[in-house]
Enzyme design. Sequence first.
Site, PDB file in Angstrom:
ATOM      1  N   GLU A   1     -32.841   9.694 -24.925  1.00  0.00           N
ATOM      2  CA  GLU A   1     -32.319  10.413 -23.505  1.00  0.00           C
ATOM      3  C   GLU A   1     -33.558  10.510 -22.414  1.00  0.00           C
ATOM      4  OE1 GLU A   1     -32.183  11.243 -26.646  1.00  0.00           O
ATOM      5  OE2 GLU A   1     -29.878  11.992 -26.763  1.00  0.00           O
TER       6      GLU A   1
ATOM      7  N   PHE B   1     -25.562  24.291 -35.253  1.00  0.00           N
ATOM      8  CA  PHE B   1     -25.957  23.103 -35.315  1.00  0.00           C
ATOM      9  C   PHE B   1     -26.277  22.349 -33.612  1.00  0.00           C
ATOM     10  CE2 PHE B   1     -25.109  18.464 -35.325  1.00  0.00           C
ATOM     11  CZ  PHE B   1     -26.098  17.892 -36.407  1.00  0.00           C
ATOM     12  N   GLN B   2     -27.449  21.844 -33.697  1.00  0.00           N
ATOM     13  CA  GLN B   2     -28.040  21.164 -32.403  1.00  0.00           C
ATOM     14  C   GLN B   2     -28.148  22.228 -31.487  1.00  0.00           C
ATOM     15  OE1 GLN B   2     -25.791  17.554 -31.951  1.00  0.00           O
ATOM     16  NE2 GLN B   2     -27.351  16.413 -32.980  1.00  0.00           N
TER      17      GLN B   2
ATOM     18  N   LYS C   1     -19.760  23.984 -24.914  1.00  0.00           N
ATOM     19  CA  LYS C   1     -18.442  22.914 -25.282  1.00  0.00           C
ATOM     20  C   LYS C   1     -17.246  23.753 -24.957  1.00  0.00           C
ATOM     21  CE  LYS C   1     -17.272  19.776 -29.109  1.00  0.00           C
ATOM     22  NZ  LYS C   1     -17.566  19.364 -30.431  1.00  0.00           N
TER      23      LYS C   1
ATOM     24  N   MET D   1     -57.047   2.392 -19.654  1.00  0.00           N
ATOM     25  CA  MET D   1     -57.563   3.095 -18.821  1.00  0.00           C
ATOM     26  C   MET D   1     -58.420   4.069 -19.643  1.00  0.00           C
ATOM     27  SD  MET D   1     -58.303   4.042 -15.791  1.00  0.00           S
ATOM     28  CE  MET D   1     -57.035   3.785 -14.365  1.00  0.00           C
TER      29      MET D   1
END
Lengths: 205, 579
Positions: free
Chosen positions: B68, B130-131, B180, B494
């Site tokens: 993502e 969940f999630q 959802k 760097m």
Amino acid sequence: MSNSQDIEINEKQEFTITVYTENQIGLLNRIAIIFSRRKINIDSLNTSPSEIEHIHRFNIVINETEDVVRKLARQIEKQVEVLKVYFNTNEDIIWQEMALYKVPTDTIAELVSVERLLRENGARAVVIRKDYTVFETTGHREETDKLIEVLQPFGLIEFVRSARVAIIKSSDGFNRKLREFERREPGQDVIENEFLDAEKNVFSM
Amino acid sequence: MNTAQEDINTLTEPKKTISVSGSVALLEGLIAEGTDTIFGYPGGAIMPIYDAIYDYKDKLKHILVRHEQGGTHAGQGYARTSGKVGVVFATSGPGATNLVTGLADAQIDSTPMVCITGQVYAHLLGTDAFQETDVINITTPVTKWNYQITDANEIPAVLAKAFYIARSGRPGPVLIDITKNAQLQMFDFEGYTPCDHVRSYRPKPNVRKEYIEEAAALINKAKKPFILFGQGVSLGFAEQEFKAFVEKSGIPAAWTILGAGAIPTDHPLNVGMLGMHGNYGPNVQTNSCDVLIAIGMRFDDRVTGRLDKYAKQAKVIHLDIDPAEIDKNVKADVPVWGDCKETLPLLTALVEEKKHTEWLAEFRAFDKTEQEVVIQPELNPESGEMTMGEVINQLNILTKGEAIIVTDVGQHQMVACRYAKFNHTRSNITSGGLGTMGFGLPAAIGAKFGAPDRTVVAVIGDGGFQMTLQELGTIMQSGVDVKIMILNNRFLGMVRQWQQLFHEKRYSFVDITSPDFVKLADSYYIAGKRISEREDLVSSLEEMLNHKGSFLLEVMVAQEHNVFPMVPQGSSVSEIRLK
């Protein structure tokens, strides 16, 4: 700010920030993190309705320099649901805090001096029960603080103080300002903040 | 029976409603907003939207990313090259938290994005389902606006508001979290109405004419005026207005890294790059100009160096759309609030036509020194290992400044920004404010989708590449044509440079090993080549650019090479070091 010329811009003092907002979940967090991100403590925070239906008003008290407060005000005003931010020193506002004190009723009943002290401090009884009495005062921080000291020797059971609520002395209210916001295309000549040039005490786009 | 889409096509008569799911309404809204490409990754809580998009494959291109975070950077790349709003889909929980880096990057670099996350059913909110994660509160500090939808009826209006907020004023990322049940819920859809006004939101402040007049008066009196411009010029689509202002006033103009390309690199009044690794002249002259005109830039600390020694001698005019930027870091003597597309023409009309020949010659003198001490040895080394600068220089010659250069973060980024040639705006895609390693590869994918007709070259270090190299899978599957150039110095360069200069060469965890990048590319069916000899450089770059499809070119460059000039942290811009 009446005596702003006398006060160094980088000297910390109490500022009351007044925020007019839409009523939206999560906005409190958006505003709070503007302070916490900069490790600035909020001394007092109150949310309430305003003079206009559906528009909310936050009163936030912090102890900071004017320079920092101005930057914070701009960051707050940048939030989508915030309509307007004002910040003022204590001289510019009328403000009050409310405090409740719970003390044992028998002490009050037995000691006349307590009643006198309460009267002197402008407290009034809200609830009187056999076991305890709850008094209430409103006023400035020093006043409500003083009563704690006074009541402590008489067995103060519980104390709580509300956040500060404040009215800006020079404000004309938010109605006219809101109409400008609701206008879809504000004219070029609308000067956002009528106090800006005069008093420097209000931030404006 | 008609499909939902066919039903919607009949939605021409006013006030006719049809029953659709929240997911379908969302996709219709995206199409109405001009979205053509979505970068996303499916998962449990966003499945209804993915089910709906199955029927929209002809109207919405969905690019399946490999992580993502890659989705957000691709969305950023897309937004930055196309000038449109980047759209990203992710599921709840880990999908949503993986967006945070990209959102933070987009927030600090003012990139317009709309991210849609799935969320657990509304009745499960707060139950540690969940999630489930509190994505609204997690993303509050890194979004311009965010909102959780629990009822499908809210979808059209909230989406419209999201696009309006993302792209108007100072742009930024917006996140919408949709439970959802709202995605599944059927409701009466009345069609999509774009948003053009939010009561509490002023995208741009009103232009105050008196400030324009004050600014013009200062500029007209100035002997040594100096323009600093940032991304505000291109974000405001004001490149023409800016050019007109620069050319009429004859004032030398220097850019922040996000401002690069708003006027062409070789424009005679373009005097170069500002900041820590910027050009010599612009940095030194900041402290000798008499009027500093900052346009659409925010005086980042990497630009200003030590603030109490920054341009103290100059009157500062600051043009910005965001009132919170005025006086934030540098006090403005004249704040020109407003959209520079509006304010610049007003200012141009009032400034006198001038040529600051002598003043400009001072910049050229600094250029000459920098050319001798830094640039020539960097771009045209005669012996030794290859330098990053010479690779960029050869790339310039071959692409003639026409390419989009996407960079990652680190030494190669500074070198690319310093030396890449840009003929066009929206060509330098880099992570400026956040300095996100791993930005380059996914951003290049998005950049190509945003500008499919242009050559996109991703310049990436060996460290940053390994942060998001899974996006090679996205390139493989989507077939997008991205030229990947890894400048491999076998170091986190760097940090190593700082350790060398400021930490007595105590090289602490900066020697990074790499896999065989060419073999890695090969396993993704991407052509590749590794070179370490100077004589192979030009032909290999040609091979990369001429290759049909993506190509990975790994160039082994000098290991311990430093980027100069440099304004060491805590130093004033005029204390810039050439070596």
